[in-house]
Scaffold this motif. Structure first.
Motif, PDB file in Angstrom:
ATOM      1  N   TRP A 126      16.132   4.839   3.938  1.00  0.00           N
ATOM      2  CA  TRP A 126      15.504   4.282   2.735  1.00  0.00           C
ATOM      3  C   TRP A 126      14.640   3.081   3.094  1.00  0.00           C
ATOM      4  CZ3 TRP A 126      16.522  -0.711   0.844  1.00  0.00           C
ATOM      5  CH2 TRP A 126      15.957  -1.003  -0.399  1.00  0.00           C
ATOM      6  N   LEU A 127      15.143   2.219   3.938  1.00  0.00           N
ATOM      7  CA  LEU A 127      14.405   1.021   4.335  1.00  0.00           C
ATOM      8  C   LEU A 127      13.179   1.375   5.163  1.00  0.00           C
ATOM      9  CD1 LEU A 127      14.669  -2.109   4.163  1.00  0.00           C
ATOM     10  CD2 LEU A 127      15.864  -2.014   6.359  1.00  0.00           C
ATOM     11  N   SER A 128      13.293   2.415   5.969  1.00  0.00           N
ATOM     12  CA  SER A 128      12.228   2.775   6.908  1.00  0.00           C
ATOM     13  C   SER A 128      11.005   3.386   6.244  1.00  0.00           C
ATOM     14  CB  SER A 128      12.776   3.739   7.971  1.00  0.00           C
ATOM     15  OG  SER A 128      13.784   3.122   8.735  1.00  0.00           O
ATOM     16  N   LEU A 129      11.089   3.601   4.940  1.00  0.00           N
ATOM     17  CA  LEU A 129       9.900   4.105   4.244  1.00  0.00           C
ATOM     18  C   LEU A 129       8.754   3.114   4.368  1.00  0.00           C
ATOM     19  CD1 LEU A 129       8.649   6.257   2.357  1.00  0.00           C
ATOM     20  CD2 LEU A 129       9.474   4.913   0.429  1.00  0.00           C
ATOM     21  N   PHE A 130       9.071   1.829   4.428  1.00  0.00           N
ATOM     22  CA  PHE A 130       8.048   0.792   4.501  1.00  0.00           C
ATOM     23  C   PHE A 130       8.010   0.085   5.862  1.00  0.00           C
ATOM     24  CE2 PHE A 130       9.556   0.901   0.062  1.00  0.00           C
ATOM     25  CZ  PHE A 130       8.400   1.395  -0.514  1.00  0.00           C
ATOM     26  N   TRP A 131       9.133   0.101   6.566  1.00  0.00           N
ATOM     27  CA  TRP A 131       9.226  -0.690   7.791  1.00  0.00           C
ATOM     28  C   TRP A 131      10.399  -0.168   8.599  1.00  0.00           C
ATOM     29  CZ3 TRP A 131      13.322  -4.675   7.900  1.00  0.00           C
ATOM     30  CH2 TRP A 131      13.363  -5.379   9.112  1.00  0.00           C
ATOM     31  N   THR A 132      10.170   0.150   9.885  1.00  0.00           N
ATOM     32  CA  THR A 132      11.234   0.684  10.722  1.00  0.00           C
ATOM     33  C   THR A 132      11.830  -0.430  11.563  1.00  0.00           C
ATOM     34  OG1 THR A 132      10.082   2.810  10.830  1.00  0.00           O
ATOM     35  CG2 THR A 132      11.836   2.430  12.435  1.00  0.00           C
ATOM     36  N   PRO A 133      13.020  -0.909  11.212  1.00  0.00           N
ATOM     37  CA  PRO A 133      13.604  -2.036  11.935  1.00  0.00           C
ATOM     38  C   PRO A 133      14.216  -1.628  13.264  1.00  0.00           C
ATOM     39  CG  PRO A 133      15.060  -1.362  10.166  1.00  0.00           C
ATOM     40  CD  PRO A 133      13.834  -0.501  10.063  1.00  0.00           C
ATOM     41  N   THR A 134      14.213  -2.564  14.213  1.00  0.00           N
ATOM     42  CA  THR A 134      14.949  -2.399  15.460  1.00  0.00           C
ATOM     43  C   THR A 134      16.414  -2.742  15.199  1.00  0.00           C
ATOM     44  OG1 THR A 134      14.593  -4.698  16.101  1.00  0.00           O
ATOM     45  CG2 THR A 134      12.900  -3.102  16.757  1.00  0.00           C
ATOM     46  N   ALA A 183       0.827  -1.201   0.000  1.00  0.00           N
ATOM     47  CA  ALA A 183       0.000   0.000   0.000  1.00  0.00           C
ATOM     48  C   ALA A 183       0.868   1.260   0.000  1.00  0.00           C
ATOM     49  CB  ALA A 183      -0.928  -0.003   1.219  1.00  0.00           C
ATOM     50  N   GLN A 184       1.948   1.235   0.790  1.00  0.00           N
ATOM     51  CA  GLN A 184       2.844   2.386   0.840  1.00  0.00           C
ATOM     52  C   GLN A 184       3.562   2.580  -0.501  1.00  0.00           C
ATOM     53  OE1 GLN A 184       4.743   0.764   4.368  1.00  0.00           O
ATOM     54  NE2 GLN A 184       4.323   2.641   5.494  1.00  0.00           N
ATOM     55  N   TRP A 185       3.958   1.471  -1.122  1.00  0.00           N
ATOM     56  CA  TRP A 185       4.617   1.555  -2.429  1.00  0.00           C
ATOM     57  C   TRP A 185       3.680   2.150  -3.470  1.00  0.00           C
ATOM     58  CZ3 TRP A 185       9.220   1.548  -4.546  1.00  0.00           C
ATOM     59  CH2 TRP A 185       9.369   1.258  -5.901  1.00  0.00           C
ATOM     60  N   LYS A 186       2.438   1.691  -3.475  1.00  0.00           N
ATOM     61  CA  LYS A 186       1.456   2.199  -4.444  1.00  0.00           C
ATOM     62  C   LYS A 186       1.199   3.679  -4.214  1.00  0.00           C
ATOM     63  CE  LYS A 186      -3.145   1.246  -6.333  1.00  0.00           C
ATOM     64  NZ  LYS A 186      -4.350   0.377  -6.243  1.00  0.00           N
ATOM     65  N   ALA A 187       1.162   4.089  -2.936  1.00  0.00           N
ATOM     66  CA  ALA A 187       0.868   5.484  -2.605  1.00  0.00           C
ATOM     67  C   ALA A 187       1.979   6.424  -3.074  1.00  0.00           C
ATOM     68  CB  ALA A 187       0.669   5.636  -1.098  1.00  0.00           C
ATOM     69  N   LEU A 188       3.182   5.915  -3.298  1.00  0.00           N
ATOM     70  CA  LEU A 188       4.289   6.767  -3.766  1.00  0.00           C
ATOM     71  C   LEU A 188       4.045   7.311  -5.169  1.00  0.00           C
ATOM     72  CD1 LEU A 188       7.479   4.788  -2.628  1.00  0.00           C
ATOM     73  CD2 LEU A 188       6.583   6.903  -1.644  1.00  0.00           C
ATOM     74  N   GLY A 189       3.309   6.548  -5.973  1.00  0.00           N
ATOM     75  CA  GLY A 189       3.138   6.925  -7.362  1.00  0.00           C
ATOM     76  C   GLY A 189       4.402   6.638  -8.162  1.00  0.00           C
ATOM     77  N   LYS A 190       4.331   6.798  -9.474  1.00  0.00           N
ATOM     78  CA  LYS A 190       5.453   6.460 -10.350  1.00  0.00           C
ATOM     79  C   LYS A 190       6.702   7.277 -10.026  1.00  0.00           C
ATOM     80  CE  LYS A 190       3.792   3.278 -13.143  1.00  0.00           C
ATOM     81  NZ  LYS A 190       4.398   1.932 -13.248  1.00  0.00           N
ATOM     82  N   ASP A 191       6.529   8.577  -9.812  1.00  0.00           N
ATOM     83  CA  ASP A 191       7.687   9.428  -9.550  1.00  0.00           C
ATOM     84  C   ASP A 191       8.333   9.067  -8.213  1.00  0.00           C
ATOM     85  OD1 ASP A 191       7.293  10.721 -11.933  1.00  0.00           O
ATOM     86  OD2 ASP A 191       6.252  12.447 -11.046  1.00  0.00           O
ATOM     87  N   GLY A 192       7.509   8.872  -7.188  1.00  0.00           N
ATOM     88  CA  GLY A 192       8.036   8.519  -5.879  1.00  0.00           C
ATOM     89  C   GLY A 192       8.716   7.168  -5.884  1.00  0.00           C
ATOM     90  N   GLN A 193       8.152   6.228  -6.623  1.00  0.00           N
ATOM     91  CA  GLN A 193       8.766   4.905  -6.732  1.00  0.00           C
ATOM     92  C   GLN A 193      10.136   4.998  -7.393  1.00  0.00           C
ATOM     93  OE1 GLN A 193       5.821   2.638  -8.842  1.00  0.00           O
ATOM     94  NE2 GLN A 193       4.369   2.648  -7.132  1.00  0.00           N
TER      95      GLN A 193
END
Length: 264
Positions: free
Chosen positions: A210-218, A161-171
């Motif tokens: 960069w990784l935390s755009l979708f998931w914030t790791p410990t 869902a987060q990837w789709k919300a970025l749109g083509k330019d954001g992706q």
């Protein structure tokens, strides 16, 4: 005069190799072999008084099995299940799954090759391509079944869902950022920067962001995923394409960065 057989030929089936020799023969780092020991995946035959691990024929055969499965893109948890089960039925079932995945990967690369060929033709002839045509084949959904198995449906659904919300330019910006990280790691390797250096630590900070755009790791999960970048051939290739050792540099630097900036 009687010629005695050499010690090597007489003891080749029973002698052991130390961890440095195994690392040299396989290309697997000593750190990875120690990690395999720590998680119970590959226990050495014995450890010498100086702390050096030694591997006999049984351990090397097990390592061969592990490396074959790793080349096929199998996660360490699944590898452990397969080598512990030592069941031909289970092994065949996993291999069939891998065959499906490899076939899909082959088809994806064929699609990417077609995209690159069309791009070359377009540049040579001065014709235009649409955004969709330029990015055709760069869809990452072929990893989705494996991601769902590793991290669960909820995590993958949120990420999609987060990837789709970025749109083509954001992706595209997201892909460009990762490429910058990979190239920066390659440059750090060539210059000889250490994992603890300010320059490499800054690269890790960018990678974590960069990784935390979708998931914030410990700290634990960030160390785990950067270890996976080394253990999984697909990810290691992605980082090492600019300079061999980039994946290892990222993992080692992430270990330091996580200890400084993340909670466990």
């Amino acid at each position: 005069m009687t010629t005695r057989p050499s010690a090597t030929s007489a003891t080749s089936a029973t002698e052991t190799l130390d961890i440095a020799a195994v690392a040299r023969l396989t290309g697997v780092t000593s750190r990875t072999l120690r990690h395999y020991d720590a998680i119970g995946l590959l226990t050495p035959a014995h450890t010498s008084p100086d702390g050096r691990r030694h591997y006999g024929q049984a351990e090397l055969l097990r390592l061969q099995h592990i490396l074959v499965l790793r080349e096929l893109g199998t996660g360490l948890d699944t590898i452990a299940q397969i080598v512990e089960a030592d069941d031909p039925t289970i092994t065949l079932a996993h291999l069939r799954d891998h065959l499906v995945g490899l076939t899909a990967e082959r088809d994806r690369y064929a699609r990417l090759a077609s995209t690159v060929a069309r791009t070359i033709d377009s540049l040579e002839k001065g014709t235009a391509m649409t955004h969709e045509e330029i990015l055709d084949g760069f869809d990452h959904r072929h990893y989705e079944p494996e991601a769902r198995e590793r991290w669960g449906d909820d995590a993958v659904d949120r990420s999609n869902a987060q990837w789709k919300a970025l749109g083509k330019d954001g992706q595209q910006r997201h892909l460009d950022t990762h490429r910058e990280v990979v190239e920066a790691l390659g440059a750090a390797i060539r210059v000889g920067f250490r994992p603890e250096s300010e320059e490499v630590q800054a690269i890790v900070a960018q990678h974590h962001e960069w990784l935390s755009l979708f998931w914030t790791p410990t700290a634990e999960t960030y160390r785990g995923i950067t270890q996976m970048y080394v253990d999984d051939e697909r990810f290691r290739r992605n980082y090492d394409e600019v300079a061999p050792g980039a994946a290892v540099l990222l993992r080692d630097a992430a270990d330091i960065w996580a200890g400084r900036h993340l909670s466990s």
